[in-house]
Design a protein around this motif. Sequence first.
Motif, PDB file in Angstrom:
ATOM      1  N   PHE A 125       4.799   7.360  -0.990  1.00 46.38           N
ATOM      2  CA  PHE A 125       5.695   6.247  -1.297  1.00 46.38           C
ATOM      3  C   PHE A 125       4.978   4.936  -1.054  1.00 46.38           C
ATOM      4  N   ILE A 126       5.209   4.024  -1.952  1.00 40.68           N
ATOM      5  CA  ILE A 126       4.630   2.691  -1.769  1.00 40.68           C
ATOM      6  C   ILE A 126       5.526   1.929  -0.804  1.00 40.68           C
ATOM      7  N   LEU A 143       1.364  11.042   5.235  1.00 34.49           N
ATOM      8  CA  LEU A 143       1.700  11.564   3.907  1.00 34.49           C
ATOM      9  C   LEU A 143       2.735  10.674   3.219  1.00 34.49           C
ATOM     10  N   ALA A 157      -4.884   3.829   2.930  1.00 30.70           N
ATOM     11  CA  ALA A 157      -3.920   4.635   2.161  1.00 30.70           C
ATOM     12  C   ALA A 157      -4.159   4.451   0.663  1.00 30.70           C
ATOM     13  N   GLY A 158      -4.405   3.217   0.280  1.00 24.18           N
ATOM     14  CA  GLY A 158      -4.657   2.942  -1.134  1.00 24.18           C
ATOM     15  C   GLY A 158      -5.895   3.660  -1.626  1.00 24.18           C
ATOM     16  N   GLN A 192       3.128   7.546   3.677  1.00 22.58           N
ATOM     17  CA  GLN A 192       2.425   6.327   3.284  1.00 22.58           C
ATOM     18  C   GLN A 192       1.657   6.542   1.985  1.00 22.58           C
ATOM     19  N   LEU A 193       1.177   7.784   1.815  1.00 22.03           N
ATOM     20  CA  LEU A 193       0.400   8.080   0.605  1.00 22.03           C
ATOM     21  C   LEU A 193       1.303   8.168  -0.611  1.00 22.03           C
ATOM     22  N   VAL A 235      -6.737  14.245   5.571  1.00 25.05           N
ATOM     23  CA  VAL A 235      -5.841  14.193   4.411  1.00 25.05           C
ATOM     24  C   VAL A 235      -6.623  13.755   3.183  1.00 25.05           C
ATOM     25  N   ILE A 240      -7.152   6.513  -0.446  1.00 22.47           N
ATOM     26  CA  ILE A 240      -6.873   7.951  -0.598  1.00 22.47           C
ATOM     27  C   ILE A 240      -6.073   8.173  -1.879  1.00 22.47           C
ATOM     28  N   ARG A 241      -5.104   7.291  -2.110  1.00 19.00           N
ATOM     29  CA  ARG A 241      -4.282   7.448  -3.302  1.00 19.00           C
ATOM     30  C   ARG A 241      -5.134   7.329  -4.566  1.00 19.00           C
TER      31      ARG A 241
END
Lengths: 550, 335
Positions: free
Chosen positions: A493-494, A488, B288-289, A490-491, B145, B291-292
């Motif tokens: 915060f850059i 989370l 991660a990118g 990582q998602l 997630v 998902i974002r």
Amino acid sequence: MTALTALAWKTAPGRNLIPGIGTESVSSLFLFPFAMTGLLIDLRDRASRRASFSCAAACIAALSTNLSLMAAAGAVSQILLFPSRRRLSGGCLRTLLFVAACTPGDGWTACVTALAAGYTGNRGRGALALAPSIEMGCNLLVLVRTVFQSDSILTPQMVFTLITVGVTISIVRAIAALFTGRISAAFINIFAVPYGMAVVAIGLFAFASAEDSSLSAHAAASALMLDLICIWPAATAFLRIGDLIAAGGGSDRIARLGGLILFAPWLAGLFAAGACVFALLPPGVGFSMLWLLAETTLGLLPDRYASALPFIFLLFGLGGIVALFCLALLRLLMLVMCGAPRSPRMAGSVDIELPTQYPVIVCLAVSAIMSCIPGLITRFAPGFSGALSGEGAETRAIPSVITLTGPDGLSSWTPGAVIIMFAIIMAVLSFLRRKAASVSRSAPRTIFPDIAPTEETLWADGMKIQSSWLPFGEPLLWPGNDVAAAILRQLVFISPATRDYVRRRFFKILLLTLWRVKRAAAGLHIVEAYGLAAILMVAALGLWIVTIVP
Amino acid sequence: MSSSSFFCALTLFVVQFGAVVLVAPLISGFRTFMSARLTGVAAPPLLRRWYLIVICCRTAWPLRPDTGLLTRRAGVIASIAAPASLAIVLTASALVPTAGSDLITAHWSDFFVITLLLLVAQFTCRLPALNSLAETATRGFQQSVSAAVIIPSLFLMAALFFCMSATTNLDIVLSGMRNGSDFGGNAPFVLAAGALLAAAVLESSDPVPEVCGADRAMLMLACDCIFLVWLTLAGDFLWPDTLALISGHASAARNLGAIFTGFFFWMLRCAILCIVLASGSLIVAGPAGRIRLKAVAALLLSLFAIQVLFSSHLSATAEWAERRQQTHNTGSDAP
């Protein structure tokens, strides 16, 4: 036992003889969760006796029609649960707030009490692990009494505060459950989410009754009833399961548990069943409450964008709660039930015995059965919201027992139908699976037949592991308890590396652009030479056209 | 409902149920094929997915005595999770109008129920992954997630439906869209469909290597069905006119014809959306990118949809009030 006696006494003929106690009010609804909490207490030591007396006092508080009796009984029930001198201040503050909220006045005290009770922490092991259920229940009782029964009408500011408080409590506690490393904290945080939803339901009820929309008020009251009667017992049973897991594993740290399904299949099964009943996803009972809440919010949605924005935010918040709550449950399932034992003590944990299982099974079964017939519970809601839905009550048709209907009358949710459909498909699939297993002949190929397991760990039921060939030891084999938090984080915060990369890339592009501009400027003389000719040609063409056309 | 239309609705239900199971691996294979073609690598054949599922079904669990504890436990959890996941997604698929809008289950097809059932199926699908070693488990949780970030947008989309048709029942919403609405056409729903397409992007549909046999086949099929149902939902919002309408007045043959035309359009729709999604694989981003990107895209699209809806709603209301005023004026002038 005391709680059971109280439950039996509720139906006794002479129930209205004792002054100050009656079963007609809304708050008598709280008898059910308190009685269920009492059922879960295992009478073994002094602490459990204290907890069971506390349950009885809470039952009396739920039944009392007199404010001072309620204040006294509720305060006694909370004082009985004070753990030690170390964490006394918070408990004392909440009890004081509770007593203050019981005195007649405006609703602000009740709002503050609800907010304070949302942050109830861990009280201890054993019977004291169930303390949050009683404490939060008592504080919710005061809030319900203030909103549903007293003559003071809540102002819009209070309603806004209530809804915000509910959503904030749920989100904060769900995030805490995702990040915590202690199992008791994780279970209590998960337990607090339905409490936050109940506060939201009360806020929506107050708003709907201020807006004079009786159908929405009825839906919000139904959501509250579902929360109290179906979800609260399941959530309390879930707390108890968490306590049993911590006791079996011998540690409160999640990092030392794991692999519960190997050593305590019954406990693991109860844990999974509790998670299924309790989750805010269909077809569990949590979803019925969530559905009613969402439909109420949608029903109250105004036409204008600006005035609808708070409701859109509320819907967004509900979605966030569901997402975080599900992830928290999944994380617990992953770390506690799946994987392998992370400590020898966990590997030595024994399964729970039958007498310990029964109350938990009863609680979960009651919730599961009631989740199929939510209409039966919501049918009683008009009686409790009383005068508010008095006008609509005659014109409205009697709602179906198995179906929940939204305040608009068009949307409906039938848990039974979905469950039956699921059961039929599941039965067919299981049959097909067994058929496929009996037909299949070929075994999967072993890719490296020469590599065989070399060591046996006796404490892990003879688990065979490879001998280590890595020079610096084994890597981390099982997911740690910070997996969810890391993902989370990582998602949201850059990472610094990405930021550096972006900064470097930006400067690179900037320098490249400057260089290109410089080169283009250097090459301008070519454009100058040819450009002049081109402009002259265009001018000549223009002149020619001008002379020809007219 | 007359007997012929009931018969047609029943036929539609049964055919739809079979069609979802049969077509799901094909559509998934088509997507893999298209994304491979677009990224310039060798493309696997369309039927490869079905071939893998059948091969898995015919493979038994290893029955050697030295089977490790890990494999056995993976077996226990997978043997519960795989049928449960497939059953949940099939239940959800029975509620979604695929080719025609008057299903038997039309009363139960609530938007919240369908989408959250799909998410339950996605979570259940990942349970065997959560049971394995750290690397796989972390990836599995990351995928969970990735599935969960879409939930807040779903609630915003429900607000959209409610503003349009005063209900979250999918059947009523879709029939309302087909009849044409006053409020700015179906532009908000196109945006909502875009948000749903963001939900449909599954990271990987291959289960963990420890699971094999029929359970593996079921997990693969469940992943494909989840993808297909998300695509179907998005397609319904994009192009509601292609849904067959069963009427009690028309003959049974005509209704059946409408149903099969509906199925043709359904597959066409899904194929087109697959190409759109496959072109999405050209975007290079880490997990991660990705998902974002998915969360932000879904959120922005649904917020934008609400904004468009409210603005059109307001202008429509203003027009309506103006017209009302005009008629009132002419009415008062006439006498």
